[in-house]
Design a protein around this motif. Structure first.
Motif: not given
Length: 233
Positions: A192-206
């Motif tokens: 388990v890890r907290q406060n993880i950097p991430a990203m959200v791809a624009e709709e329909g691209k991933l």
């Protein structure tokens, strides 16, 4: 019918004694756990005795019944003593038959290790707990960050209206923009890890969310073999 009555009587007596001596923790000079195990074995001994008495007409038949009962007891005791090992083997078997199922094992140093097997497509995939929501993810050491598809982001409660698509990423569907975020918690089994950097791809691209290096780099080790991936906490 008589045998069933004997078994129930022994188990009932043992349960009553354990309930009566619950606070003291001991029954007839032994701790309650040991007494409970002894009570569970007594019905087998009683049934063995009844079987022997019922077959006194033939010594060979009595010996044969004793051998069968001893074998049954040996199998039960062996199953109890090695129950954790059997459970681990069962989990490994399920992981092989069901790629993507995470198998959790304890290392010789006492740490936790998660084992994944390749999917039919040749990739390592598993279900990851992201902020309390189960998200199917592809393990991608080439991705610098955890990357969520637009649909998965919405599913875990992220509001697209609050996202700023300021980063450019390359996906299987070509170049796309992504919004940087931070995930409160990312977990695979006991890791388990907290406060993880991430990203959200624009709709329909991933098409599928990726478990990238912003999570993988926090692990103690990541070992990839032919068809097996080991993640160590």
């Amino acid at each position: 019918m008589m045998r069933l009555i004997i078994v129930l009587a022994i188990l009932g007596f043992g349960l009553a004694v354990l309930l009566f001596n619950h606070d003291s923790g001991r029954s007839f000079g032994m701790d309650n756990d040991s007494f409970g195990r002894m009570i569970t074995l007594l019905p087998f001994a009683a049934l063995l005795s009844v079987g022997i008495l019922a077959s006194r007409r033939s010594l060979s038949e009595s010996v044969r019944q004793i051998a069968w009962w001893l074998l049954i007891i040996l199998v039960l005791v062996t199953g109890y003593l090695y129950r954790n090992d059997f459970s681990a083997v069962g989990n490994r078997l399920l992981a092989g038959l069901m790629p993507g199922r995470a198998v959790v094992v304890t290392t010789s140093e006492g740490g936790m290790e998660v084992i994944l097997h390749k999917s039919l497509g040749g990739h390592f995939e598993t279900t990851v707990d992201v902020d309390g929501v189960a998200v199917p993810m592809l393990i991608d050491t080439g991705a610098s960050s955890v990357a969520l598809s637009f649909e998965d982001a919405v599913r875990i409660g992220i509001d697209p209206a609050n996202l700023n698509y300021t980063q450019t990423i390359l996906t299987a569907n070509g170049r796309a923009t992504a919004a940087p975020i931070r995930l409160a918690q990312v977990a695979i089994g006991p890791i388990v890890r907290q406060n993880i950097p991430a990203m959200v791809a624009e709709e329909g691209k991933l098409d599928q969310s990726l478990l990238g290096m912003s999570f993988l780099s926090t692990l103690g080790s990541l070992q990839m073999q032919t068809d097996e991936l080991r993640l160590r906490d």
